[in-house]
Scaffold this active site. Structure first.
Site, PDB file in Angstrom:
ATOM      1  N   ASP A  11     -42.059 120.883  -6.602  1.00 57.37           N
ATOM      2  CA  ASP A  11     -43.410 120.354  -6.796  1.00 57.37           C
ATOM      3  C   ASP A  11     -43.495 118.947  -6.215  1.00 57.37           C
ATOM      4  O   ASP A  11     -42.775 118.051  -6.645  1.00 57.37           O
ATOM      5  CB  ASP A  11     -43.676 120.317  -8.303  1.00 57.37           C
ATOM      6  CG  ASP A  11     -45.125 120.138  -8.639  1.00 57.37           C
ATOM      7  OD1 ASP A  11     -45.599 120.811  -9.555  1.00 57.37           O
ATOM      8  OD2 ASP A  11     -45.788 119.300  -7.990  1.00 57.37           O
ATOM      9  N   ASP A 107     -49.061 121.982  -2.341  1.00 60.37           N
ATOM     10  CA  ASP A 107     -47.996 121.031  -2.684  1.00 60.37           C
ATOM     11  C   ASP A 107     -46.934 121.599  -3.623  1.00 60.37           C
ATOM     12  O   ASP A 107     -46.255 120.847  -4.316  1.00 60.37           O
ATOM     13  CB  ASP A 107     -48.600 119.762  -3.300  1.00 60.37           C
ATOM     14  CG  ASP A 107     -49.305 120.037  -4.618  1.00 60.37           C
ATOM     15  OD1 ASP A 107     -49.461 121.204  -4.992  1.00 60.37           O
ATOM     16  OD2 ASP A 107     -49.717 119.063  -5.269  1.00 60.37           O
ATOM     17  N   GLU A 108     -46.780 122.907  -3.659  1.00 58.67           N
ATOM     18  CA  GLU A 108     -45.708 123.461  -4.492  1.00 58.67           C
ATOM     19  C   GLU A 108     -45.189 124.773  -3.928  1.00 58.67           C
ATOM     20  O   GLU A 108     -45.946 125.567  -3.382  1.00 58.67           O
ATOM     21  CB  GLU A 108     -46.152 123.638  -5.941  1.00 58.67           C
ATOM     22  CG  GLU A 108     -47.399 124.456  -6.094  1.00 58.67           C
ATOM     23  CD  GLU A 108     -47.847 124.537  -7.545  1.00 58.67           C
ATOM     24  OE1 GLU A 108     -47.077 125.005  -8.380  1.00 58.67           O
ATOM     25  OE2 GLU A 108     -48.990 124.127  -7.805  1.00 58.67           O
TER      26      GLU A 108
END
Length: 394
Positions: A11, A107-108
DNA sequence: TCTGGGGTCCTAGGACCC
DNA sequence: TCTGGGGTCCTAGGACCC
């Protein structure tokens, strides 16, 4: 008995803020947030930098509220192309370690590291990935390690920034059960309130079999048993790299600086939004079978209307025409604060070719066939259909 | 507190077909 | 006149996430 998997959830910490600091290093010393709306002092915080979080500022908060908490806070506008660039760097970096990667969001990432963990200890691997991303790309990450996607995801959330957290099945009772129920991935404000209203406040209370009947009165069995399985490490999701290859939808929406009223004004915005939406559709080599429009009235009532067509399309004029059709038959003169357009039922153009091939293979006997031409032809044919349909309709 | 923009997934009803 | 059961697709809305 199948082997226990080792899943990483990686993350990116305060991702938009990290990108902003890479681009404008002076921001590292500032209290700033990413978000807001251009042309007005309103909007919400998309991402609060860690210095802003220290002042109590959180994402989702209105800019006005953030300024009340810290009047000197800097508001940096969002820059999606920049985030896309660093997101790509991030995913490419991870692919060096495992090809079994699932995109969780911009974003992960979920990674299945079961195989590589036979050669390198997962904790060492996690540290290596974390250090590498920070040194090579200035991107801080937290990593959660668990036997399922859900547990890895819950783990990555437990220590930020730059955390590495292991959450095994045998840790669940100790680490997950005491948490407030709203911490569970998938339980948001609404569900949290519904559960709180019947006296369920912690994960422990949620999984208590004595509360089962009570909970099933306010939650569908699918959801209830799904959450139970997730919490107890029994979910069977796998890291399927093909899952997010093709987006499910592409959309563009705009909250207007001032609310507007009247068909023509809305149409103008719809047209502008359609341009960028269709541009993205073409950039990704996709065609769409459903066009939707979205309107939000001044009192925050959201209206979505969509129309599906038999042949996938990509033509701007045609998409705009359909959007306009939907607008004409649904707009009743309300004052509007948001206009949006979306495309869904997306198909890769090359798969479309195969689909047509099945039925119209004569079209392709000439090896020089031009797919663009063919699609234009289909669009033309559809155009006729729209016109006759329009007449029939009213 | 006056509320962004991009997505995903789920549900539920109705149409339609066999 | 009364009327099954399963499956798929479409549409609208809503919850949730980052």
């Amino acid at each position: 008995m199948s082997q226990i998997k080792i899943i990483f959830h990686v993350d990116l910490n305060a991702f938009y803020a990290s990108c902003a600091m890479i681009k404008e290093p002076f921001l590292k010393k500032e209290v700033f947030v990413v978000g807001g709306r251009t042309g007005s002092n309103s909007g919400v915080v998309s991402t609060a930098s860690y210095k802003a979080r220290a002042k109590g500022i959180r994402s989702g908060m209105s800019i006005v509220e953030a300024q009340r908490l810290y009047p000197k806070v800097l508001v940096v506008p969002t820059n999606f192309p920049l985030y896309q660039k660093y997101s790509n760097l991030f995913f490419n970096y991870l692919k060096k370690y495992s090809k079994i990667i699932l995109k969780g969001s911009i974003d992960e990432a979920y990674m299945d590291v079961t195989e590589i963990s036979k050669e390198i200890h997962p904790l060492k691997l996690a540290k290596q990935i974390q250090d590498g991303l920070l040194k090579e790309h200035e991107l801080p990450v937290s990593i959660g390690i668990g036997p399922t996607l859900f547990l890895a995801k819950m783990a990555s959330d437990m220590k930020k920034p730059l955390g590495i957290t292991v959450l095994r099945k045998r840790d669940v009772e100790k680490m997950l059960y005491p948490l407030p129920i709203g911490k569970i991935f998938g339980i948001g404000v609404k569900t949290k309130k519904v559960l709180n209203d019947i006296g369920i406040f912690t994960v422990n209370e949620f999984v208590d079999p004595n509360n089962k009947n009570k909970i099933l009165e306010v939650m569908t069995p699918n959801s209830y048993y799904g959450f139970l399985d997730n919490i107890n490490g029994k979910s069977t999701d796998i890291v399927d790299p093909t899952l997010y290859d093709i987006p499910k939808s592409i959309s563009n929406e705009e909250t207007l600086v001032y609310p507007i009223q009247g068909y023509e004004l809305i149409y103008d915005h719809l047209k502008e939004l359609a341009k960028t939406t269709v541009e993205r559709l073409k950039n990704e080599d996709l065609v769409a079978r459903t066009v939707s429009i979205k309107l939000k009235t001044s009192n925050f009532q959201t209206i979505t209307r969509s129309r599906s067509i038999s042949e996938p399309i990509e033509d701007f004029d045609l998409i705009l025409q359909i959007a306009n059709d939907i607008l004409l038959s649904n707009y009743e003169g309300e004052e509007i604060r948001l206009v949006g357009i979306g495309l869904s039922q997306l198909i890769l153009k090359k798969d479309l070719k195969n689909e047509i091939n099945l039925f119209n293979y004569n079209e392709f006997e000439d090896k020089e066939y031009n797919l663009d031409k063919l699609i234009k032809k289909i669009n033309k044919e559809y155009e006729k259909e729209v016109i006759s349909f329009g007449i029939k309709e009213d």
